[in-house]
Write a protein that holds these residues in place. Structure first.
Motif, PDB file in Angstrom:
ATOM      1  N   SER A   1       0.823  -1.210   0.000  1.00 20.45           N
ATOM      2  CA  SER A   1       0.000   0.000   0.000  1.00 20.45           C
ATOM      3  C   SER A   1       0.858   1.262   0.000  1.00 20.45           C
ATOM      4  O   SER A   1       0.562   2.220  -0.719  1.00 20.45           O
TER       5      SER A   1
ATOM      6  N   ARG B   1      -6.713   4.609  -7.510  1.00 27.14           N
ATOM      7  CA  ARG B   1      -7.416   4.386  -6.251  1.00 27.14           C
ATOM      8  C   ARG B   1      -8.686   3.569  -6.474  1.00 27.14           C
ATOM      9  O   ARG B   1      -9.025   2.695  -5.667  1.00 27.14           O
ATOM     10  N   GLY B   2      -9.383   3.855  -7.569  1.00 28.56           N
ATOM     11  CA  GLY B   2     -10.584   3.087  -7.893  1.00 28.56           C
ATOM     12  C   GLY B   2     -10.270   1.633  -8.199  1.00 28.56           C
ATOM     13  O   GLY B   2     -10.990   0.725  -7.768  1.00 28.56           O
TER      14      GLY B   2
ATOM     15  N   TYR C   1      -9.355  -0.087  -4.949  1.00 28.16           N
ATOM     16  CA  TYR C   1     -10.445  -0.117  -3.979  1.00 28.16           C
ATOM     17  C   TYR C   1     -11.613  -0.992  -4.447  1.00 28.16           C
ATOM     18  O   TYR C   1     -12.468  -1.366  -3.628  1.00 28.16           O
TER      19      TYR C   1
ATOM     20  N   ALA D   1     -12.584  -4.054  -2.446  1.00 27.06           N
ATOM     21  CA  ALA D   1     -13.115  -3.766  -1.116  1.00 27.06           C
ATOM     22  C   ALA D   1     -14.627  -3.566  -1.138  1.00 27.06           C
ATOM     23  O   ALA D   1     -15.295  -3.772  -0.119  1.00 27.06           O
TER      24      ALA D   1
ATOM     25  N   SER E   1      -7.623  -6.775   0.495  1.00 26.34           N
ATOM     26  CA  SER E   1      -7.415  -5.941   1.683  1.00 26.34           C
ATOM     27  C   SER E   1      -6.613  -4.671   1.430  1.00 26.34           C
ATOM     28  O   SER E   1      -6.481  -3.855   2.352  1.00 26.34           O
TER      29      SER E   1
ATOM     30  N   GLY F   1      -7.202  -2.192  -0.725  1.00 25.55           N
ATOM     31  CA  GLY F   1      -7.937  -1.044  -1.248  1.00 25.55           C
ATOM     32  C   GLY F   1      -7.978   0.136  -0.297  1.00 25.55           C
ATOM     33  O   GLY F   1      -7.558   1.256  -0.644  1.00 25.55           O
ATOM     34  N   GLN F   2      -8.471  -0.093   0.910  1.00 19.85           N
ATOM     35  CA  GLN F   2      -8.562   0.998   1.881  1.00 19.85           C
ATOM     36  C   GLN F   2      -7.189   1.552   2.273  1.00 19.85           C
ATOM     37  O   GLN F   2      -7.022   2.781   2.331  1.00 19.85           O
TER      38      GLN F   2
ATOM     39  N   VAL G   1      -5.912   3.995  -0.401  1.00 24.10           N
ATOM     40  CA  VAL G   1      -6.628   5.274  -0.360  1.00 24.10           C
ATOM     41  C   VAL G   1      -6.172   6.121   0.828  1.00 24.10           C
ATOM     42  O   VAL G   1      -5.928   7.328   0.698  1.00 24.10           O
TER      43      VAL G   1
END
Length: 296
Positions: free
Chosen positions: A89, A108-109, A112, A115, A172, A174-175, A178
């Motif tokens: 990340s 980011r999309g 994410y 998720a 895991s 994704g968040q 961001v």
């Protein structure tokens, strides 16, 4: 004596009324089950029995080879995924946060998307990727010469837990991506430019400027990722059902199996208490080591 105005009383009463739905939900569906689980863990509780046995369930746990294997699998799953989630990340965020807004939003999309996707759809896709006969992973690996014959990744004890860990990793990140991107964007650009003018290398800038600013975000991601990894259940249930030979069985999956398959409610409650203690202990240690250096 301090006098409280009628207006303040009314505002306080209204505030508690707004809190009441969430508080009721917490008390009924979170706090009560926790204390009920602790209570039940001291009983031999099945479909037609409810006998007090004290710490009998806990003694039985640490003599149960299946539980001990599941406990080891759980810690290996956490140790194998959480550091990779953090490193991957940070790497992605560090490479996209300086890009144009449209590029940042795109990446980011992309990261994410898992998720917010159904866990069932994710496991179906990965099930086909890992398929020993038709899976793309075997096809590509054979094509480039990495393997000579197809591998049953989910059916071989040597690869099953690593295969599940890879799925958990992709679901895991994704968040964290961001959050890290947002945290890096909040670092004053003037500090980085000043360090560059003084001759600081990229590694020095990251170590002495970016990393201290990322510590609060890292602490949050570390604790949340650890808890999610400890509670991994759906992936295992849908991909391997704890097999082969309990190679992917975790405490969370074993709690489900003992409760809803064998109806050993007292025994499974003891497992849940042990799992909760493991999560709480590790979270406290993480906060002890990182929390003192953050501004949270």
């Amino acid at each position: 004596m301090i006098r409280i105005s009628p207006r303040l009383k009314r505002e306080t009463a209204v505030s508690y009324l707004f809190l009441l739905p969430a508080l009721s939900f917490f008390l009924i569906f979170v706090l009560f089950p926790i204390f009920r689980g602790i209570y039940v863990s001291f009983f031999d509780y099945g479909l037609r029995k409810f006998t007090f046995i004290g710490f009998g369930n806990y003694v039985r746990l640490f003599r149960d080879p299946i539980f001990l294997k599941s406990l080891a699998n759980t810690f290996m799953l956490v140790a194998g995924t959480v550091p990779l989630i953090l490193l991957f990340s940070i790497f992605v965020a560090a490479n996209i946060y300086t890009k144009k807004p449209a590029v940042r939003s795109f990446f980011r999309g992309v990261f994410y998307l898992p998720a917010v996707s159904s866990i069932v759809s994710i496991t179906v896709v990965w099930g086909w990727i890992y398929h020993p006969l038709y899976g793309i992973l075997n096809y590509v690996s054979e094509f480039v010469g990495i393997i000579k014959e197809p591998i049953a990744y989910l059916g071989d004890e040597r690869y099953a837990l690593a295969a599940v860990s890879a799925v958990l990793l992709t679901a895991s990140v994704g968040q964290p991506v961001v959050l890290y991107t947002a945290a890096l964007e909040n670092i004053p650009l003037s500090m980085i430019e000043a360090a560059e003018m003084d001759g600081a290398s990229d590694w020095q800038i990251f170590t002495f400027i970016k990393w201290p600013a990322l510590l609060p975000t890292t602490l949050y991601i570390l604790i949340i990722s650890t808890i999610n990894s400890f509670q991994c259940f759906s992936l295992i249930q849908l991909l391997t059902a704890g097999g082969p030979n309990f190679a992917t069985s975790t405490i969370m999956y074993l709690v489900y199996e003992r409760s809803f398959t064998l109806y050993q409610f007292g025994y499974s409650s003891a497992m849940g208490i042990i799992l909760g203690l493991c999560i709480a202990s590790i979270s406290i240690l993480q906060y002890a080591f990182l929390g003192r250096d953050t501004s949270c």
